[in-house]
Design a protein around this motif. Structure first.
Motif, PDB file in Angstrom:
ATOM      1  N   THR A 270     -52.681 -28.604  52.856  1.00 20.82           N
ATOM      2  CA  THR A 270     -52.450 -27.398  53.652  1.00 20.82           C
ATOM      3  C   THR A 270     -52.153 -26.204  52.760  1.00 20.82           C
ATOM      4  O   THR A 270     -52.710 -25.113  52.933  1.00 20.82           O
TER       5      THR A 270
ATOM      6  N   TYR B  12     -45.369 -28.547  60.945  1.00 20.19           N
ATOM      7  CA  TYR B  12     -44.838 -29.695  60.207  1.00 20.19           C
ATOM      8  C   TYR B  12     -43.355 -29.474  59.887  1.00 20.19           C
ATOM      9  O   TYR B  12     -42.514 -30.360  60.100  1.00 20.19           O
TER      10      TYR B  12
ATOM     11  N   ARG C 272     -50.025 -22.003  60.485  1.00 24.29           N
ATOM     12  CA  ARG C 272     -49.461 -22.582  61.710  1.00 24.29           C
ATOM     13  C   ARG C 272     -49.201 -24.077  61.528  1.00 24.29           C
ATOM     14  O   ARG C 272     -48.176 -24.605  61.985  1.00 24.29           O
ATOM     15  N   GLU C 273     -50.141 -24.772  60.873  1.00 19.91           N
ATOM     16  CA  GLU C 273     -49.978 -26.202  60.652  1.00 19.91           C
ATOM     17  C   GLU C 273     -48.767 -26.475  59.774  1.00 19.91           C
ATOM     18  O   GLU C 273     -47.987 -27.402  60.027  1.00 19.91           O
ATOM     19  N   SER C 274     -48.607 -25.656  58.742  1.00 27.60           N
ATOM     20  CA  SER C 274     -47.473 -25.819  57.836  1.00 27.60           C
ATOM     21  C   SER C 274     -46.154 -25.617  58.579  1.00 27.60           C
ATOM     22  O   SER C 274     -45.201 -26.389  58.408  1.00 27.60           O
TER      23      SER C 274
ATOM     24  N   ASP D 292     -50.647 -34.388  52.644  1.00 24.55           N
ATOM     25  CA  ASP D 292     -50.913 -33.475  53.755  1.00 24.55           C
ATOM     26  C   ASP D 292     -50.420 -32.065  53.448  1.00 24.55           C
ATOM     27  O   ASP D 292     -51.156 -31.088  53.633  1.00 24.55           O
TER      28      ASP D 292
END
Length: 397
Positions: A171, A195, A190-192, A167
């Motif tokens: 990313t 997480y 933002r996703e990183s 994942d």
């Protein structure tokens, strides 16, 4: 449309080296106004001494000060959101804020600390070579060795579950892809951070012995949660992408230069010099962080006004004829200076870790597989990535 017409000039390569147009720029005017993936113009600096000047002078060439510059794709962000995304990212700050953040991390990346990590890194390298040998020839060196080794090392160092690697690698790959739309890259950022925010919250609840836990225990009162997220995100990205690409691209470079490979195999004590020469010759980080001038400056006879963006072409700087003789040759017997890790206050914090991993991994790979050779399709260079390398490399032994 050809690749050369869509790639920004500072990222254009011909396999290992910079595009000839970049070399001609360095040997000619030295500096030129260019368009960037950010959608704004910048001055591109190509000579070794000029690059050191830009990177070494944080007062005249600022990383943090943007003045009236607004980047496409982040126009809609509020000042609060921009501050949140920058928090903890050492590359986004000048002293004294940069100094405050870096001082907390420096003890974890000293040469002494790296020596304590060496036995574990050696075991990780050997385990992956064992797995390659068991699976049998041929193999993709990138997916079986170059990428997983530094990924596991940085995961263990930081306190990131290695099971999450697919994942965060996905990313990171999209985040660093300059051909991806700005909105998508922003979504990946933002996703990183989301997480990493989960991992930081876990470390705050139960700080372990890993780096995130250490930061919580020793600096929990000095760092906000957002700063912890930014630090962790940067170290995770840089910790696996850079060394992974050096291992893959460096192996291919040695296989393409059999006399250098044979010399290193026969005289493994040359490994330190070999690592430095590969760093110089490959220059996998195209440019380092962009800067903005805070005052009028002069470089290579060009006057640049205040508030202008400046970028550095590291591949041409590291192959500058003013730096060394025969700079286009790969020669592991020499000891040449380079700016592959940057220069000045933003000199790569993880350089001791990267050097240690390469110093262990290259000789181990070459000794384990004396008949190592490239097989299958041509090497798959990742042209549009902000960190240059190979998507795959099929090898046999």
């Amino acid at each position: 449309m050809s690749e050369s017409s869509t790639l920004p000039l500072h990222m254009r390569r011909v396999e290992f080296g910079p595009d000839p147009e970049l070399g001609a720029l360095r040997d000619g005017e030295g500096i030129r106004r260019v368009s960037t993936p950010l959608g704004i113009d910048a001055w591109l600096v190509t000579r070794y001494e000029d690059v050191r000047t830009v990177m070494g002078d944080a007062e005249r060439f600022s990383t943090a000060w943007r003045g009236g510059i607004r980047l496409p794709g982040v126009m809609e962000l509020s000042e609060e959101e921009r501050a949140e995304l920058r928090a903890g990212n050492l590359l986004a700050f000048d002293p004294p804020e940069h100094t405050r953040l870096r001082r907390m991390l420096t003890p974890e990346f000293t040469i002494r600390r790296m020596r304590r990590l060496e036995p574990r890194v050696t075991r990780i390298v050997e385990e992956h070579l064992d797995a390659m040998e068991r699976a049998g020839s041929p193999a993709d060196l990138v997916s079986s060795f170059a990428l997983p080794v530094p990924s596991l090392v940085i995961c263990e160092l930081l306190g990131v579950p290695y099971a999450d690697r697919e994942d965060f690698q996905r990313t990171t790959s999209r985040l660093l892809d300059v051909s991806a739309p700005p909105a998508e890259r922003m979504a990946m950022q933002r996703e990183s951070r989301a997480y990493m925010a989960e991992l930081v919250a876990r470390a705050q609840a139960d700080p372990g012995e890993e780096l995130l836990g250490m930061l919580v225990r020793e600096h929990g009162d000095d760092l906000t949660a957002s700063e912890l997220v930014g630090i962790g995100s940067l170290l995770l990205l840089a910790g696996h992408e850079t060394t992974a690409n050096m291992l893959g691209l460096g192996t291919l470079a040695l296989l393409r230069h059999p006399e250098q490979l044979e010399l290193l195999r026969k005289e493994p004590e040359r490994i330190d010099a070999a690592v430095e020469e590969l760093l110089r010759w490959l220059s996998i980080v195209h440019s380092g962080t962009s800067k903005v001038t805070t005052t009028e400056v002069e470089l290579s006879g060009h006057t640049i006004g205040p508030g202008e963006m400046v970028m550095c072409a590291l591949p041409t700087a590291n192959r500058d004829p003013a730096l060394l003789s025969d700079p286009e040759a790969l020669d592991i017997t020499r000891s040449a200076p380079h700016v592959a890790f940057g220069h000045g206050v933003h000199h790569c914090l993880g350089a001791p870790l990267a050097r240690m991993e390469m110093r262990i991994a290259f000789p181990a790979l070459l000794q384990r597989f004396p008949e190592l050779r490239v097989t299958g399709p041509e090497a798959d260079f990742r042209s549009f990535q902000a960190i240059y390398g190979l998507a795959s490399l099929q090898v046999a032994w």
